[in-house]
Design a protein around this motif. Structure first.
Motif, PDB file in Angstrom:
ATOM      1  N   VAL A   7       0.870  -1.173   0.000  1.00 53.34           N
ATOM      2  CA  VAL A   7       0.000   0.000   0.000  1.00 53.34           C
ATOM      3  C   VAL A   7       0.909   1.226   0.000  1.00 53.34           C
ATOM      4  CG1 VAL A   7      -1.787   1.291   1.225  1.00 53.34           C
ATOM      5  CG2 VAL A   7      -1.812  -1.221   1.283  1.00 53.34           C
ATOM      6  N   ASP A   8       0.901   1.953  -1.112  1.00 51.30           N
ATOM      7  CA  ASP A   8       1.731   3.151  -1.220  1.00 51.30           C
ATOM      8  C   ASP A   8       1.073   4.335  -0.526  1.00 51.30           C
ATOM      9  OD1 ASP A   8       3.967   4.726  -2.357  1.00 51.30           O
ATOM     10  OD2 ASP A   8       2.354   5.696  -3.489  1.00 51.30           O
ATOM     11  N   ARG A   9      -0.224   4.526  -0.858  1.00 50.49           N
ATOM     12  CA  ARG A   9      -0.953   5.655  -0.278  1.00 50.49           C
ATOM     13  C   ARG A   9      -2.437   5.482  -0.553  1.00 50.49           C
ATOM     14  NH1 ARG A   9       1.350   7.013  -4.950  1.00 50.49           N
ATOM     15  NH2 ARG A   9       0.124   8.066  -6.558  1.00 50.49           N
ATOM     16  N   PHE A  10      -3.213   6.351   0.042  1.00 51.78           N
ATOM     17  CA  PHE A  10      -4.648   6.385  -0.197  1.00 51.78           C
ATOM     18  C   PHE A  10      -4.988   7.692  -0.888  1.00 51.78           C
ATOM     19  CE2 PHE A  10      -4.140   3.567   3.447  1.00 51.78           C
ATOM     20  CZ  PHE A  10      -4.828   2.450   2.994  1.00 51.78           C
ATOM     21  N   GLU A  11      -5.837   7.606  -1.882  1.00 52.84           N
ATOM     22  CA  GLU A  11      -6.334   8.782  -2.594  1.00 52.84           C
ATOM     23  C   GLU A  11      -7.851   8.678  -2.623  1.00 52.84           C
ATOM     24  OE1 GLU A  11      -4.413   8.930  -6.418  1.00 52.84           O
ATOM     25  OE2 GLU A  11      -2.483   9.529  -5.541  1.00 52.84           O
ATOM     26  N   GLY A  12      -8.487   9.382  -1.710  1.00 51.40           N
ATOM     27  CA  GLY A  12      -9.946   9.321  -1.632  1.00 51.40           C
ATOM     28  C   GLY A  12     -10.412   7.915  -1.297  1.00 51.40           C
ATOM     29  N   ASP A  13     -11.263   7.377  -2.135  1.00 49.89           N
ATOM     30  CA  ASP A  13     -11.821   6.036  -1.921  1.00 49.89           C
ATOM     31  C   ASP A  13     -10.941   4.929  -2.490  1.00 49.89           C
ATOM     32  OD1 ASP A  13     -14.033   7.111  -0.651  1.00 49.89           O
ATOM     33  OD2 ASP A  13     -15.232   7.205  -2.479  1.00 49.89           O
ATOM     34  N   TYR A  14      -9.739   5.269  -2.948  1.00 47.41           N
ATOM     35  CA  TYR A  14      -8.862   4.282  -3.580  1.00 47.41           C
ATOM     36  C   TYR A  14      -7.548   4.138  -2.833  1.00 47.41           C
ATOM     37  CZ  TYR A  14     -12.112   4.213  -7.404  1.00 47.41           C
ATOM     38  OH  TYR A  14     -13.247   4.054  -8.137  1.00 47.41           O
ATOM     39  N   ALA A  15      -6.997   2.933  -2.924  1.00 49.50           N
ATOM     40  CA  ALA A  15      -5.654   2.666  -2.422  1.00 49.50           C
ATOM     41  C   ALA A  15      -4.748   2.524  -3.635  1.00 49.50           C
ATOM     42  CB  ALA A  15      -5.633   1.372  -1.606  1.00 49.50           C
ATOM     43  N   VAL A  16      -3.597   3.158  -3.565  1.00 48.73           N
ATOM     44  CA  VAL A  16      -2.601   3.021  -4.623  1.00 48.73           C
ATOM     45  C   VAL A  16      -1.658   1.907  -4.179  1.00 48.73           C
ATOM     46  CG1 VAL A  16      -0.777   4.144  -5.948  1.00 48.73           C
ATOM     47  CG2 VAL A  16      -2.800   5.456  -5.226  1.00 48.73           C
ATOM     48  N   ILE A  17      -1.586   0.868  -4.998  1.00 49.43           N
ATOM     49  CA  ILE A  17      -0.796  -0.319  -4.674  1.00 49.43           C
ATOM     50  C   ILE A  17       0.433  -0.370  -5.567  1.00 49.43           C
ATOM     51  CG2 ILE A  17      -0.804  -2.855  -4.548  1.00 49.43           C
ATOM     52  CD1 ILE A  17      -2.780  -1.524  -2.603  1.00 49.43           C
ATOM     53  N   GLU A  18       1.589  -0.611  -4.975  1.00 50.88           N
ATOM     54  CA  GLU A  18       2.821  -0.825  -5.736  1.00 50.88           C
ATOM     55  C   GLU A  18       3.046  -2.321  -5.859  1.00 50.88           C
ATOM     56  OE1 GLU A  18       6.169   0.969  -3.869  1.00 50.88           O
ATOM     57  OE2 GLU A  18       5.542   3.006  -4.378  1.00 50.88           O
ATOM     58  N   TYR A  19       3.364  -2.734  -7.075  1.00 53.04           N
ATOM     59  CA  TYR A  19       3.737  -4.128  -7.327  1.00 53.04           C
ATOM     60  C   TYR A  19       4.970  -4.079  -8.213  1.00 53.04           C
ATOM     61  CZ  TYR A  19       3.517  -8.974  -8.857  1.00 53.04           C
ATOM     62  OH  TYR A  19       3.828 -10.283  -9.120  1.00 53.04           O
ATOM     63  N   GLY A  20       6.133  -4.137  -7.588  1.00 55.23           N
ATOM     64  CA  GLY A  20       7.370  -3.943  -8.353  1.00 55.23           C
ATOM     65  C   GLY A  20       7.394  -2.528  -8.887  1.00 55.23           C
ATOM     66  N   PRO A  32      -8.528  -4.497   4.181  1.00 51.94           N
ATOM     67  CA  PRO A  32      -8.978  -4.487   5.569  1.00 51.94           C
ATOM     68  C   PRO A  32      -9.052  -3.050   6.078  1.00 51.94           C
ATOM     69  CG  PRO A  32      -7.195  -6.079   5.253  1.00 51.94           C
ATOM     70  CD  PRO A  32      -7.298  -5.281   3.986  1.00 51.94           C
ATOM     71  N   LYS A  33      -9.975  -2.809   6.994  1.00 46.54           N
ATOM     72  CA  LYS A  33     -10.174  -1.454   7.517  1.00 46.54           C
ATOM     73  C   LYS A  33      -8.924  -0.880   8.175  1.00 46.54           C
ATOM     74  CE  LYS A  33     -15.071  -1.917   8.020  1.00 46.54           C
ATOM     75  NZ  LYS A  33     -16.274  -1.564   8.672  1.00 46.54           N
ATOM     76  N   ASP A  34      -8.076  -1.752   8.718  1.00 49.02           N
ATOM     77  CA  ASP A  34      -6.890  -1.262   9.415  1.00 49.02           C
ATOM     78  C   ASP A  34      -5.654  -1.170   8.508  1.00 49.02           C
ATOM     79  OD1 ASP A  34      -6.697  -4.021   9.185  1.00 49.02           O
ATOM     80  OD2 ASP A  34      -5.807  -4.292  11.169  1.00 49.02           O
ATOM     81  N   ALA A  35      -5.825  -1.355   7.199  1.00 55.05           N
ATOM     82  CA  ALA A  35      -4.683  -1.260   6.277  1.00 55.05           C
ATOM     83  C   ALA A  35      -4.151   0.170   6.288  1.00 55.05           C
ATOM     84  CB  ALA A  35      -5.108  -1.658   4.875  1.00 55.05           C
TER      85      ALA A  35
END
Length: 69
Positions: A7-20, A32-35
């Protein structure tokens, strides 16, 4: 493959995910709510063959009704 989904960051209702070297957005409600930023997350994506079959049968039934005339 050693790449991790982070999880890189949250932008509004979205999570920005890094994969490589790839980043992608997913709805925040899929996590999960606690992410939090920096957490490593795992995704378990499977095909629901039973539900897919039921939907296909339903669509075929609707098409049959539509073209019966």
């Amino acid at each position: 493959m050693d790449e991790k989904c982070i999880v890189d960051r949250f932008e509004g209702d979205y999570a920005v995910i890094e994969y490589g070297r790839i980043t992608f957005n997913i709805p925040r409600l899929f996590l999960p709510k606690d992410a939090k930023e920096g957490d490593v997350v795992r995704f378990d994506i499977r095909i629901d063959k039973e539900e897919t079959k039921m939907r296909s049968e339903h669509i075929n039934s609707l098409a049959d009704e539509l073209f019966r005339e």
